[in-house]
Design an enzyme around this catalytic site. Sequence first.
Site, PDB file in Angstrom:
ATOM      1  N   GLY A  48      46.308  54.244  37.560  1.00 33.86           N
ATOM      2  CA  GLY A  48      47.633  54.633  37.087  1.00 33.86           C
ATOM      3  C   GLY A  48      47.724  54.600  35.568  1.00 33.86           C
ATOM      4  CB  VAL A  49      49.473  56.897  33.247  1.00 30.77           C
ATOM      5  CG1 VAL A  49      50.146  56.802  31.899  1.00 30.77           C
ATOM      6  CG2 VAL A  49      48.578  58.133  33.328  1.00 30.77           C
ATOM      7  N   GLY A  50      50.337  53.870  33.862  1.00 32.38           N
ATOM      8  CA  GLY A  50      51.169  52.745  33.410  1.00 32.38           C
ATOM      9  C   GLY A  50      50.374  51.497  33.075  1.00 32.38           C
ATOM     10  CG  ASN A 109      43.397  47.753  31.527  1.00 34.43           C
ATOM     11  OD1 ASN A 109      44.458  47.271  31.900  1.00 34.43           O
ATOM     12  ND2 ASN A 109      43.318  48.927  30.938  1.00 34.43           N
ATOM     13  CE1 TYR A 110      37.417  47.371  33.837  1.00 34.76           C
ATOM     14  CE2 TYR A 110      35.608  46.304  32.704  1.00 34.76           C
ATOM     15  CZ  TYR A 110      36.210  47.448  33.190  1.00 34.76           C
ATOM     16  OH  TYR A 110      35.578  48.661  33.033  1.00 34.76           O
ATOM     17  CD  GLU A 126      51.021  42.915  32.740  1.00 33.09           C
ATOM     18  OE1 GLU A 126      51.099  44.147  32.496  1.00 33.09           O
ATOM     19  OE2 GLU A 126      49.977  42.267  32.641  1.00 33.09           O
ATOM     20  N   GLY A 152      49.594  52.465  39.297  1.00 34.01           N
ATOM     21  CA  GLY A 152      48.514  52.962  40.151  1.00 34.01           C
ATOM     22  C   GLY A 152      47.963  51.901  41.094  1.00 34.01           C
ATOM     23  NE  ARG A 191      52.058  49.706  44.468  1.00 32.70           N
ATOM     24  CZ  ARG A 191      51.875  49.551  45.776  1.00 32.70           C
ATOM     25  NH1 ARG A 191      51.046  48.619  46.223  1.00 32.70           N
ATOM     26  NH2 ARG A 191      52.525  50.285  46.644  1.00 32.70           N
TER      27      ARG A 191
END
Length: 547
Positions: free
Chosen positions: A189-191, A482-483, A245, A121, A119
């Site tokens: 979060g940047v990650g 990302n969604y 991930e 952000g 994790r």
Amino acid sequence: MRNVLFVNQNMGFSAFCVLTLSYILLVSISLATPNSSVHENFLNCFYFKTNLSQYPNSQVLFTKNSSSYSSVLQSAAQNLRFSTASTPKPQLIIKPIHEYHIQAAIVCSKKHGLQLRVRSGGHDYEGLSYVSDVPFIVLDLANLRSIRIDIEDESAWVESGATMGELYYRIAEKSKVYGFPAGTCHTVGVGGHFTGGGFGTIFRKYGLAADNVIDARIIDVNGRILDRRSMGEDLFWAIRGGGGESFGVILSWKIKLVPVPSIVTIFNVQKSLEQGATKLLYKWQTIADKFPEDLFLHAIIGVVDASQNANKTIVVSFDALFLGGVEELLPLINQSFPELGLNHGDCTEMSWIKSVLYFASFSIQESPDVLLNRTQSSVSFFKSKSDYVKEPIPGSGLQELWKILLEDEAGYMIFTPYGAKMSAISDSETPFPHRSGNIYKIQYSVSWGTDKETKKHISWIRKLYTYMKPYVSKSPRAAYINYRDLDLGRNKIGNTSYAQASVWGLKYFKNNFKRLSHVKTKTDPSNFFRNEQSIPLFSLWEKKQGN
Ligand code: FDA
């Protein structure tokens, strides 16, 4: 029983590994009695490798018995759908303060059969960074968030645990004429953001955050720290849009800063259905991707006046950022989109960092210091989905759409214009494939306040998504990773084949999915880094089938 081994906390992991290699087998065998749980075995392994037991108050490791376990777990959880009493909780939370804590977490969880959820952000739409159906550990990178800006080199190194707000703030602190093309929400979060693509208000000029990454550091499944050169171009390609991930824990990113003018302009014009919003939105669809790259004009569509049922209507909010002054913007809009009726009074000139505040929903009178606050002012239950549009939706289609939107006043849609730089980058440059040919992306969202409403809102958003099918991209019906949307399909517990995962994988990655699967197979052949939508292994059998 805790094992204590005296090592220097500053010692590098590899040196530490060599030093302790001969002890590892011996100690872990003695600790792994038949009755000891996976959890205890992991703890012993982790303590052994990090010597953490010497630092009981180090705030690195949180068990379910720790008084701050719940607050740490909740600290970055963004979607209340995954914070209910029935949501599976991690056995442990690790908040590394040194990179070797991450190395130890990887090696020990692999050894003791615990899944690792990384994790940065915590904004994953489906909570995948802090929820799993199998026993798991959360590795929360919030403490690893240093940012080094180098204006002369027009670059920066940023650790994955930093937020977008922190990054924007640190850039503006050094220069008023540099920025970075990434998302608008300051707590993201940047990650997770960079590794899934990452778009924002200047992406039509500069592309995605992932397009502007020039190096990265990652810890792989064997605990090795690799940079761009040592990881190789295939893995470097995969983590810029393919979802980190699946491949390892990304520690930090080297990014290219981009120039922004000292004055930018924002405007917001809102029109209801009664004020001709349908026609305006139809026209917007025909021009939004063709505007010059300096203009970002998106449309947010929602229901207003929900308190008085009789007056419920749809309002379209046209919200823009222009990289330049108002005198240049006005003729541009009035020539291509005169129907909007934009005038001087609708526009405000400001610095780029103030526009960051504006798009993050702060008042532009606020100090940019608010961007350093990592906590969202309010979190809710929500569900989102996405689509890509290649042909304008006809007026009749919009009229029907309004009827469905009016059924759930908590729902809204965001139409984000593509084109310009996004069309100039090839579909295979990074795993993010949604480039030329897309007019805009849709985000459908609905948010609510209590668990008992969940079923109702989720069935509404699924109905809306079904309705939209004829109007959006096909074969595949594309979506933005990302969604994250688990309605698109999910991996089975254990291993999912490439063919099974293609159901959701082709939607996010199109033709890049196969290359991602090959990189995954090479990088993480035991499929240690996995979640419900991680990249599957490419099996020998599939190779033989000619896939
Ligand atoms: P989180 O920590 O939940 O991680 C997301 C995924 O990445 C998880 O699978 C996680 O395991 C993995 N991951 C995280 N860090 C990793 C690391 N260091 N190494 C390997 N894997 C890692 N998007 C956008 O493009 N533009 C926008 O403007 C916005 N705005 C926005 C607003 C709000 C309120 C939300 C909730 C979300 C957005 N997003 C967005 C979507 C956002 O980009 C997406 O959810 C990101 O994955 C979030 O990254 P986090 O690190 O915050 O999430």
